[in-house]
Design an enzyme around this catalytic site. Structure first.
Site, PDB file in Angstrom:
ATOM      1  N   LYS A  77      -2.505  16.978   3.684  1.00 14.39           N
ATOM      2  CA  LYS A  77      -3.412  17.996   3.191  1.00 14.39           C
ATOM      3  C   LYS A  77      -3.962  17.627   1.823  1.00 14.39           C
ATOM      4  O   LYS A  77      -4.990  18.134   1.381  1.00 14.39           O
ATOM      5  CB  LYS A  77      -2.708  19.339   3.094  1.00 14.39           C
ATOM      6  CG  LYS A  77      -2.214  19.922   4.405  1.00 14.39           C
ATOM      7  CD  LYS A  77      -1.541  21.273   4.144  1.00 14.39           C
ATOM      8  CE  LYS A  77      -0.953  21.859   5.407  1.00 14.39           C
ATOM      9  NZ  LYS A  77      -0.216  23.112   5.114  1.00 14.39           N
ATOM     10  N   ASP A 146       1.274   6.600  -4.344  1.00  7.37           N
ATOM     11  CA  ASP A 146       2.288   6.318  -5.364  1.00  7.37           C
ATOM     12  C   ASP A 146       3.094   5.080  -5.002  1.00  7.37           C
ATOM     13  O   ASP A 146       2.755   3.981  -5.411  1.00  7.37           O
ATOM     14  CB  ASP A 146       3.172   7.544  -5.639  1.00  7.37           C
ATOM     15  CG  ASP A 146       3.606   8.265  -4.385  1.00  7.37           C
ATOM     16  OD1 ASP A 146       3.738   7.636  -3.327  1.00  7.37           O
ATOM     17  OD2 ASP A 146       3.849   9.483  -4.479  1.00  7.37           O
ATOM     18  N   THR A 147       4.158   5.200  -4.218  1.00  9.88           N
ATOM     19  CA  THR A 147       4.912   3.999  -3.856  1.00  9.88           C
ATOM     20  C   THR A 147       4.117   3.082  -2.945  1.00  9.88           C
ATOM     21  O   THR A 147       4.370   1.892  -2.874  1.00  9.88           O
ATOM     22  CB  THR A 147       6.222   4.368  -3.148  1.00  9.88           C
ATOM     23  OG1 THR A 147       5.928   4.998  -1.887  1.00  9.88           O
ATOM     24  CG2 THR A 147       7.061   5.302  -4.007  1.00  9.88           C
ATOM     25  N   GLY A 148       3.139   3.639  -2.248  1.00 13.70           N
ATOM     26  CA  GLY A 148       2.342   2.865  -1.301  1.00 13.70           C
ATOM     27  C   GLY A 148       2.960   2.783   0.081  1.00 13.70           C
ATOM     28  O   GLY A 148       2.338   2.275   1.021  1.00 13.70           O
ATOM     29  N   LYS A 149       4.181   3.299   0.247  1.00 16.01           N
ATOM     30  CA  LYS A 149       4.859   3.203   1.541  1.00 16.01           C
ATOM     31  C   LYS A 149       4.136   4.012   2.613  1.00 16.01           C
ATOM     32  O   LYS A 149       3.989   3.574   3.749  1.00 16.01           O
ATOM     33  CB  LYS A 149       6.305   3.681   1.400  1.00 16.01           C
ATOM     34  CG  LYS A 149       7.166   2.799   0.518  1.00 16.01           C
ATOM     35  CD  LYS A 149       8.556   3.386   0.346  1.00 16.01           C
ATOM     36  CE  LYS A 149       9.408   2.525  -0.578  1.00 16.01           C
ATOM     37  NZ  LYS A 149      10.753   3.116  -0.796  1.00 16.01           N
ATOM     38  N   THR A 150       3.686   5.201   2.230  1.00 14.77           N
ATOM     39  CA  THR A 150       2.977   6.044   3.192  1.00 14.77           C
ATOM     40  C   THR A 150       1.672   5.397   3.631  1.00 14.77           C
ATOM     41  O   THR A 150       1.353   5.350   4.822  1.00 14.77           O
ATOM     42  CB  THR A 150       2.699   7.427   2.576  1.00 14.77           C
ATOM     43  OG1 THR A 150       3.936   8.045   2.230  1.00 14.77           O
ATOM     44  CG2 THR A 150       1.951   8.315   3.558  1.00 14.77           C
ATOM     45  N   PHE A 195       4.635  13.843 -11.924  1.00 12.98           N
ATOM     46  CA  PHE A 195       4.310  14.589 -10.711  1.00 12.98           C
ATOM     47  C   PHE A 195       3.138  15.514 -10.995  1.00 12.98           C
ATOM     48  O   PHE A 195       3.229  16.412 -11.839  1.00 12.98           O
ATOM     49  CB  PHE A 195       5.505  15.394 -10.213  1.00 12.98           C
ATOM     50  CG  PHE A 195       5.364  15.810  -8.780  1.00 12.98           C
ATOM     51  CD1 PHE A 195       5.865  15.020  -7.758  1.00 12.98           C
ATOM     52  CD2 PHE A 195       4.696  16.975  -8.442  1.00 12.98           C
ATOM     53  CE1 PHE A 195       5.719  15.387  -6.424  1.00 12.98           C
ATOM     54  CE2 PHE A 195       4.538  17.358  -7.116  1.00 12.98           C
ATOM     55  CZ  PHE A 195       5.048  16.554  -6.103  1.00 12.98           C
ATOM     56  N   VAL A 196       2.027  15.295 -10.298  1.00  7.69           N
ATOM     57  CA  VAL A 196       0.813  16.048 -10.552  1.00  7.69           C
ATOM     58  C   VAL A 196       0.484  16.966  -9.383  1.00  7.69           C
ATOM     59  O   VAL A 196       0.837  16.692  -8.231  1.00  7.69           O
ATOM     60  CB  VAL A 196      -0.384  15.112 -10.841  1.00  7.69           C
ATOM     61  CG1 VAL A 196      -0.179  14.361 -12.141  1.00  7.69           C
ATOM     62  CG2 VAL A 196      -0.614  14.126  -9.689  1.00  7.69           C
ATOM     63  N   ASP A 202      -0.174  19.253  -3.868  1.00  8.20           N
ATOM     64  CA  ASP A 202       0.744  20.387  -3.894  1.00  8.20           C
ATOM     65  C   ASP A 202       2.152  20.007  -4.322  1.00  8.20           C
ATOM     66  O   ASP A 202       2.513  18.832  -4.416  1.00  8.20           O
ATOM     67  CB  ASP A 202       0.830  21.013  -2.499  1.00  8.20           C
ATOM     68  CG  ASP A 202       1.695  20.182  -1.560  1.00  8.20           C
ATOM     69  OD1 ASP A 202       2.663  20.720  -0.991  1.00  8.20           O
ATOM     70  OD2 ASP A 202       1.410  18.976  -1.376  1.00  8.20           O
TER      71      ASP A 202
END
Length: 226
Positions: A77, A146-150, A195-196, A202
């Site tokens: 989302k 962020d980590t790039g894993k997703t 953490f933004v 969200d």
């Protein structure tokens, strides 16, 4: 921090650099929902700056991909607001320039966070069958990497449907020590490892109704923790 108290900017594929020592803007300088008054530390990126940077990315995308048909794959989302605004700018540019970009928009939902921690488990919710991407030029639009894993797992999933080309636009790239993979092709901002929330990003489904990108406070994390 750059001279004059603003986050440093640089012209590169890494996007606008926001340094680790940038404290952000004080909350009282901006309008935001009062129910989040105790839940935020600062405004990291004001909405107007987000919109200006989005327009620049849209122009870069038009320059690279104009006169091609593309499928915009919005990652839900957190990417929906960035994708919506990016598509609107591209549509406006297509109406007013010699080049045009015929777009089809589709959606995929990923889930890999628990509270403020990225987990190893990637869940694809929605149309796992993306056969519509076969032979197409694809632009994946993501709110934050962020980590790039997703993103790495999503790209692996997308290429199984044999698209002609895949590009990635990420509004935010977070500097994290455990980062893997390559940067998106189009980056809005490179930000510190904080953490933004806001602009559809969200924390346990809260804060999507913020217009600005803000840093959540420890009180906010505790208040909305699951």
């Amino acid at each position: 921090m750059a001279d004059g108290g603003a986050p440093a900017a640089r012209g590169s594929s890494r996007g606008v650099l926001i340094r680790d020592d940038w404290p952000g803007f004080p909350l009282h300088l901006f309008s935001f929902p009062k129910h989040y008054a105790e839940d935020l530390e600062c405004v990291l990126i004001p909405h107007g700056i987000i919109m200006d940077r989005t327009e620049r990315l849209a122009r870069d995308i038009m320059s690279d991909l104009g006169d091609h048909d593309i499928v915009v794959l919005c990652v839900l989302k957190g990417g929906y607001q960035f994708c919506s605004d990016l598509v609107e700018v591209i549509k406006a540019l297509s109406r007013t320039s010699e080049r045009s970009l015929l777009m089809r928009v589709d959606f995929i939902r990923l889930h890999s966070y628990l509270n403020d921690q990225s987990t190893e488990d990637l869940h694809i919710v929605g149309p796992e069958d993306l056969s519509i991407l076969s032979g197409k030029n694809v632009l994946i639009v993501e709110g934050i990497v962020d980590t790039g894993k997703t993103m790495k797992a999503l790209l692996k999933h997308v290429v199984t449907f044999q698209p002609k080309m895949v590009k990635v636009a990420g509004l935010l790239v977070k500097r994290v020590a455990s980062g893997v993979g390559s940067l998106p092709d189009y980056v809005g901002f490179e930000i510190p490892n904080r953490f933004v929330v806001g602009y559809a990003l969200d924390y346990n489904e809260y804060f999507r109704d913020l217009s600005h990108i803000c840093v959540i406070s420890d009180d906010g994390k505790r208040k909305y923790k699951v």
